[in-house]
Design an enzyme around this catalytic site. Structure first.
Site, PDB file in Angstrom:
ATOM      1  N   LYS A  69       5.203  -2.521  22.157  1.00 26.25           N
ATOM      2  CA  LYS A  69       5.166  -3.535  21.106  1.00 26.25           C
ATOM      3  C   LYS A  69       6.244  -3.200  20.089  1.00 26.25           C
ATOM      4  O   LYS A  69       6.565  -2.028  19.867  1.00 26.25           O
ATOM      5  CB  LYS A  69       3.790  -3.570  20.427  1.00 26.25           C
ATOM      6  CG  LYS A  69       3.414  -2.278  19.719  1.00 26.25           C
ATOM      7  CD  LYS A  69       2.017  -2.339  19.161  1.00 26.25           C
ATOM      8  CE  LYS A  69       1.650  -1.006  18.461  1.00 26.25           C
ATOM      9  NZ  LYS A  69       0.270  -0.974  17.975  1.00 26.25           N
TER      10      LYS A  69
ATOM     11  N   ASP B 272      11.475   3.754  -0.232  1.00 32.09           N
ATOM     12  CA  ASP B 272      12.029   3.225  -1.477  1.00 32.09           C
ATOM     13  C   ASP B 272      12.544   4.326  -2.402  1.00 32.09           C
ATOM     14  O   ASP B 272      13.074   4.028  -3.470  1.00 32.09           O
ATOM     15  CB  ASP B 272      10.965   2.404  -2.225  1.00 32.09           C
ATOM     16  CG  ASP B 272      10.440   1.252  -1.405  1.00 32.09           C
ATOM     17  OD1 ASP B 272      11.256   0.571  -0.757  1.00 32.09           O
ATOM     18  OD2 ASP B 272       9.207   1.036  -1.383  1.00 32.09           O
TER      19      ASP B 272
ATOM     20  N   ASP C 239      11.127  -3.791  -3.614  1.00 35.46           N
ATOM     21  CA  ASP C 239      10.624  -3.815  -2.242  1.00 35.46           C
ATOM     22  C   ASP C 239       9.625  -4.965  -2.121  1.00 35.46           C
ATOM     23  O   ASP C 239       9.157  -5.497  -3.141  1.00 35.46           O
ATOM     24  CB  ASP C 239       9.956  -2.471  -1.935  1.00 35.46           C
ATOM     25  CG  ASP C 239       9.328  -2.437  -0.562  1.00 35.46           C
ATOM     26  OD1 ASP C 239       9.959  -2.927   0.392  1.00 35.46           O
ATOM     27  OD2 ASP C 239       8.204  -1.930  -0.442  1.00 35.46           O
TER      28      ASP C 239
ATOM     29  N   PHE D 286       7.005   5.178  17.252  1.00 34.87           N
ATOM     30  CA  PHE D 286       7.763   4.224  16.444  1.00 34.87           C
ATOM     31  C   PHE D 286       8.631   4.978  15.448  1.00 34.87           C
ATOM     32  O   PHE D 286       8.186   5.932  14.812  1.00 34.87           O
ATOM     33  CB  PHE D 286       6.805   3.300  15.690  1.00 34.87           C
ATOM     34  CG  PHE D 286       7.508   2.370  14.725  1.00 34.87           C
ATOM     35  CD1 PHE D 286       7.954   1.135  15.156  1.00 34.87           C
ATOM     36  CD2 PHE D 286       7.724   2.742  13.404  1.00 34.87           C
ATOM     37  CE1 PHE D 286       8.605   0.281  14.278  1.00 34.87           C
ATOM     38  CE2 PHE D 286       8.374   1.899  12.527  1.00 34.87           C
ATOM     39  CZ  PHE D 286       8.821   0.664  12.962  1.00 34.87           C
TER      40      PHE D 286
ATOM     41  N   GLY E   3      12.351  -5.083   4.749  1.00 33.27           N
ATOM     42  CA  GLY E   3      12.611  -4.887   6.172  1.00 33.27           C
ATOM     43  C   GLY E   3      12.155  -6.045   7.029  1.00 33.27           C
ATOM     44  O   GLY E   3      12.307  -6.013   8.247  1.00 33.27           O
TER      45      GLY E   3
END
Length: 1196
Positions: free
Chosen positions: A661, A919, A461, A638, A776
């Site tokens: 946002k 992860d 990651d 989110f 990501g």
């Protein structure tokens, strides 16, 4: 319903012996030796003492039992302490929780054998109801019981809140259907009239405990579904509970989830709006409601329920229940005086227990090869006996007993001991200790230490693993203008001048200056604009004096844009304001669920747009010194699927507005038309930010009319209240309002690399390990970070594959394979350094070195199609030819799929490393999982095989401990089989003299103790302490790791070499003593020298001396420990022989006199030792002189 007691132990007192024996006998070798013991009992085929044979097997089983039992006892003690913890619930002789009858009783056998499997009957709908008799009194605002608190702090108020739980499950299909019950039926069932008698509430502090319901202490194990709990600040949560009321007027509370997911930041939670008034026993008496709940599931971040309040007029009010209204078991109540909560899930139904599943079983890569060696040795043995004794059935079974040591039963225990000690040394390595967090490397799977030395692929990651996950706001783009300067230290500037130029934006075009000078200039400009008493200089990462000069231009478009931009940052969030200094209310800090969000709100505060806190649905802010308030109407949270976050608020003037946002790829399609120029400018700025390695977000807003809001809010409320497919309904409702946004600008946040990451990646790459980064982040950000951490280098050919159609992606992969990778294999073809993407091939390729390594960059959208069965072979062909791979914009599932792609199709040993919950799937999919205890919690650590505090420690874990462990275990296994062949084949040579009648050459006591006492400890010392080079050399010369990566120390060549050596030495150890003693006639004592007892004991002593010395000869690190253990092992043999020979019942009675008092014995021992080891020594000398490997050269 299941009880609330939990058990994490593997065994119980009753199940320990049978269950442990069952697990041990899953090993083929243990079954084999049990069969040998059974054969020993049969007189027709018995050889030696069956009790001695059984003793060896029992000893091995007992040692393993002790180890497993000790580990489980520690878990049992932890479980007992947890189940005995105290909490408070309403109770008393007049209090009844009607759910108790629905709680599953734990049966006798379940308690006896500790069944801890999930309750299948729990699938369905939990309808938790709390009802009460009718009464009302006033209560104090500071405490739910008003003044009814004793001096000891115990609440003695009464309550009549009953709870009723009902569950329905459809049996028509395999799916669980959440079915609401009929309202009238529920009332009739759950609130019978005889239970609704009134309860009195006494203000008398001396009231008898048994005379009135009150808050009573109870252990966690006794908590039931439907109980009403009273929890104070710093109390751990005993079950998954719904929040009914809190000590705060707005119904908020805060929890610490460190024990659940490792995150240290506090999380805000809210009481249900229709129950916030239930802060006293009498208020609870008045309440009538029930809760429809989803079935238990392991998702820590989602919950779907529906609270139905039964009003006095017969109507009902429905309220959605989400994870924000729940506190899960394992959390701790913080910064809140008290809460009243309703128990929803208990015991193994709680989310923390549902997430405590067993880690996937992982085996060392050397273990299958060890099993193959077992089969080969067994085949060699069976062929030898079968051809001679085919016609004699009993002889076959007798031969199994005689030659049983060909399969070393003690090898399992020796390897377990060695790996356990290796794990201890890994844990104690001070070079992998991280002082700021006081954390060492924690081996969680002890059996994988040798696999660490064979890792071929690392999947990592980025955020929190390679970077620090400490976010610092650096730059922003506001309506086409860039604010925020980039600063570097002097040494960084010098390094930048000599390396690749990183793209960055400097607002005023001046040279990069010292950060402190620019900050002082900005503060001066800020003071000219207004007095910001909330500015925290130590927390200032964004500086630009130009911002305040533009802000002072009243009425200008730039001034309005700046106000709009920072208003969104100060309002569109879910952070919690804290005032750490009671004496200074101007010091405001923030607790957020993500570091990014905290960085955005903190920067807005330093600029002058201060979020001061939340009171209920009112957001208190102070903008440029003027106090304002916004009414929070809705939060569109989110999620990884939405990749954006929005709030609907009412401004002070009453106008409703949506602030939003999110990621640029998500936000751009939701912007209103007519902003093309601004969108292009902002996109250019964000690309430049990303090229500098900064994380970007786009911010915007739209005004919402009253009519639109009225219709939309009803739809959104219904979606939130739905139990079926709530997430998709909420997302669909959000889509209807998150559109036609006005673009305001974008943010850029820096997440700097951890210390030592570039150096570690460079060393691991030199070791031959291929590193893939799965992140990501957007492509530009990932590429820049790749160069910063040395995953990508200037001498690499960068191949970027990006597309949205399968055929387009296929053509790109084929072009990459044909144009770059195959050309690089053809020395006659020039190579190009370019990228494949939407633009196709570079029209002007640069001719470069044919040996240039490749690096692949692919995004998540492309990966979605590339991982399909039709394209994954092509993707793998391209990727395996690349030294580095960057996968961007990938989901947690895609991370696991990428790991599986390489592991399953290439058979390579894969290691995955990460620090967050996203992860976990990748870590569990890999052969070895490494978790980093960082800012994102400990879920990755809990799912890992090894836990470290920083990425740089991975270098030492692999290059030092992994390489050592691989070499030690490989050498140990080969020598273990060698010594058993020497011992067993000597008995085979003896059968030549007996016509293969299968008598024993050695006394049975020697056979049993050969692997247990006479030769075990030198090999264990070799497996624990041997090292070819020091740790410093292993780190300095990472190329040494290639031997383990290519498995060069445990090959069939090594295997057959040890077999040949063992066969030769077994012949020497048998025939030299045999021929020597044949030439003599008698002993001075008058006894015959050719007695089987004496010759067998002489041969046994020669073998013990030879094989122990052989171990020391093969040791690469000669210290005092090895010769000491070898000498002690030989001495133990002779001491045992002397003592055992004194027993008249022994088979070697008096043999010590025959052996030790004749010179020929000592001549035989030294001759045998010299003849056995000389060829081995000459072979090692010749190999290291004429055919040295890398290790030999480095050692010299």
């Amino acid at each position: 319903y299941v009880p609330n007691w939990v058990r994490t132990t593997k065994y119980t007192a009753a199940s320990f012996v049978p269950k442990n024996l069952y697990e041990q006998f899953r090993r083929v070798a243990n079954i084999y030796f049990l069969f040998i013991v059974v054969l020993q009992v049969i007189p027709q085929v018995a050889q030696g003492n069956p009790f001695m044979s059984a003793f060896a097997l029992c000893f091995i089983l007992f040692i393993t039992m002790v180890k497993d039992g000790y580990e489980d006892m520690k878990r049992h003690a932890s479980d007992k302490e947890l189940n005995s913890s105290q909490t408070e619930r309403i109770g008393g002789n007049k209090w009844t929780n009607v759910n108790i009858g629905l709680v599953k009783e734990v049966g006798f056998f379940a308690k006896l054998f500790g069944n801890k499997s999930s309750n299948n009957g729990n699938d369905g709908d939990n309808n938790v109801a709390a009802a009460a008799a009718r009464s009302s009194i006033s209560y104090g605002a500071a405490h739910p019981m008003g003044s009814n608190v004793t001096n000891s702090g115990q609440v003695i108020g009464g309550s009549r809140a009953l709870s009723k739980v009902h569950r329905q499950m459809s049996v028509e299909t395999d799916e669980i259907h959440l079915t609401s019950l009929d309202h009238s039926s529920r009332q009739q069932q759950q609130h019978p009239r005889d239970m609704l008698r009134r309860m009195t509430f006494s203000n008398d502090e001396s009231v008898n405990i048994g005379s009135s319901p009150q808050w009573m202490p109870v252990t966690w194990a006794d908590v039931q579904v439907g109980d009403l709990l009273f929890l104070r600040s710093h109390d751990p949560i005993p079950a998954d509970v719904a929040i009914l009321a809190t000590s705060e007027q707005d119904g908020t509370c805060f929890v610490e989830t460190k024990q659940l997911d490792g995150e240290t930041n506090l999380k805000p939670r809210e009481a249900l709006s229709n129950t916030r008034h239930l802060t006293s026993p009498d208020a609870l008496r008045e309440a009538r409601f029930y809760l429809d709940s989803e079935a238990p599931n392991p998702s820590l971040y989602t919950y779907k329920g529906r609270l139905t309040v039964l009003n006095s007029d017969g109507s009902s009010t429905v309220e959605p229940v989400s994870i924000n209204n729940m506190i899960l078991r394992g959390c701790v109540l913080r910064n809140t005086e008290w809460i009243v909560a309703l128990v929803v899930f208990t015991g193994i139904d709680t989310k923390i227990m549902l997430n405590a599943g067993e880690t996937p079983s992982k085996r060392s890569r050397l273990e299958p090869k060890t099993n193959a060696s077992y089969y080969i040795y067994g085949t060699i043995y069976n062929e030898k006996q079968y051809n001679v004794a085919f016609t004699i059935f009993l002889t076959f079974w007798t031969s199994l007993i005689v030659f049983q040591n060909i399969v070393p039963i003690s090898l399992y225990v020796s390897i377990e001991i060695v790996k356990s000690i290796q794990a201890f040394f890994i844990h104690q390595d001070i070079n992998m200790y991280y002082a700021p967090l006081d954390r060492r490397c924690i081996p969680r799977s002890w059996g994988l230490s040798d696999d660490l030395g064979q890792v071929e692929y690392i999947f990592s990651d980025k955020t929190g693993t390679l970077t620090q996950n400490i976010m610092e706001f650096r730059q922003c783009s506001i309506r086409g203008s860039v604010y925020g300067e980039v600063f570097f230290e002097a040494e960084q500037l010098e390094a930048e001048a000599e390396s690749r130029k990183l793209s960055s934006i400097n607002n005023n075009g001046s040279e990069k200056r010292v950060f402190e000078d620019a900050k002082r200039e900005m503060i001066s400009e800020m003071n000219l604009t207004f007095n910001n008493s909330y500015f925290l200089e130590d927390d200032c990462t964004f500086v630009d004096g130009k911002l305040y000069r533009d802000l002072r231009s009243e009425g200008s478009s730039k001034s309005r844009a700046i106000v709009e931009f920072f208003t969104i940052l100060a309002v569109c969030h879910t952070v919690m304001a804290e005032y750490p200094n009671p004496d200074n209310s101007n010091i405001v800090t923030y607790q957020a669920q993500s570091p990014d969000e905290a960085a955005l709100v903190s920067t807005a505060r330093n600029v002058g747009f201060v979020f001061k806190g939340r009171e209920g649905d009112v957001l208190n802010v102070e903008f440029l010194g003027q106090r304002q308030s916004f009414t929070l109407l809705h939060v569109l949270e989110f999620t990884s699927a939405r990749k954006r976050m929005s709030v609907v608020v009412s401004k002070p003037d009453g106008q409703r507005v949506l602030f939003s946002k999110g990621a640029d790829s998500i936000m751009y399609p939701r912007l209103r038309h007519g902003q093309d120029s601004l969108v292009n400018t902002t996109a250019t700025h964000l690309e430049e930010f990303a090229s500098s390695g900064l994380r970007t977000l786009v911010v915007g807003y739209r005004l919402v009319s009253d009519d639109e809001y009225s219709s939309w809010s009803v739809e959104f409320q219904n979606a939130c209240s739905s139990l079926d497919d709530r997430d998709s309904l909420v997302d669909a409702a959000a889509e209807k309002i998150e559109h036609s946004l006005t673009l305001v600008g974008g943010t850029a946040i820096e997440d700097s690399l951890q210390e030592g990451v570039p150096e570690s990646i460079a060393q691991l790459a030199m070791a031959g390990i291929k590193i893939w980064v799965l992140t990501g982040d957007k492509v530009e950000t990932a590429i820049n970070i790749g160069f910063s951490c040395r995953l990508l280098r200037d001498d690499m050919r960068l191949i970027i594959v990006a597309g949205k159609e399968p055929e387009h992606i296929r053509s790109q992969l084929k072009d990459a394979l044909e144009c770059f990778i195959q050309r690089s294999r053809d020395p006659s073809t020039a190579n190009v350094r370019t990228a494949i993407g939407h633009q196709g091939l570079d029209d002007h390729p640069q001719h470069e070195d044919n040996d240039m390594p490749n690096a692949l960059v692919i995004d998540g959208e492309t990966l979605k199609y590339a991982l399909d069965s039709e394209l994954k072979a092509l993707l793998l062909e391209v990727a395996k030819s690349c030294a580095s791979v960057l996968c961007c914009r990938v989901s947690p599932l895609q991370k696991a799929q990428v790991v599986a792609l390489v592991k399953d199709n290439l058979g390579a040993l894969c290691l995955a490393i990460g620090d967050g919950a996203n992860d976990v799937s990748m870590i569990q999919e890999a052969d070895i999982g490494v978790g980093i205890s960082g800012e994102e919690g400990l879920q990755a650590v809990m799912a890992s095989d090894y836990a470290i505090a920083r990425f740089r420690f991975l270098q030492r874990l692999l290059l030092v401990h992994g390489r050592w462990s691989y070499i030690r275990i490989a050498n140990m296994i080969l020598i273990f089989f060698y010594k058993n062949i020497v011992w067993t084949c000597a008995m085979f040579w003896f059968q030549i003299y007996t016509g293969f009648s299968l008598p024993l050459l050695y006394d049975y006591a020697f056979i049993m103790l050969y692997n247990l006492a006479f030769t075990a400890f030198p090999i264990i010392v070799l497996g624990v302490f041997d090292q070819d080079v020091s740790a410093d050399v292993s780190m300095a010369v990472p190329q040494l790791f290639l031997r383990g990566l290519k498995n060069k120390d445990f090959t069939w060549w090594h295997f057959w070499l040890h077999v040949a050596d063992a066969l030769y030495q077994s012949a020497v150890c048998f025939f030299v003593p045999m021929f020597a003693y044949i030439s003599t006639s008698s002993h001075w004592s008058g006894r015959d020298d050719l007695s089987l007892d004496e010759v067998g004991t002489v041969i046994a002593s020669c073998i013990v001396i030879v094989v122990n010395t052989y171990v020391s000869v093969n040791s690469k690190n000669w210290t005092w420990m090895m010769p000491t253990v070898v000498a002690l092992s030989i001495i133990v043999f002779f001491l045992f022989t002397v003592v055992y020979a004194q027993l008249t019942i022994s088979g070697v009675y008096g043999v010590e006199t025959m052996m030790f008092t004749t010179p020929i014995y000592y001549l035989v021992v030294f001759t045998t030792l010299f003849a056995c080891l000389l060829p081995r020594m000459l072979f090692k000398y010749a190999k290291q002189t004429f055919l040295p490997n890398d290790n030999d050269l480095v050692r010299e």
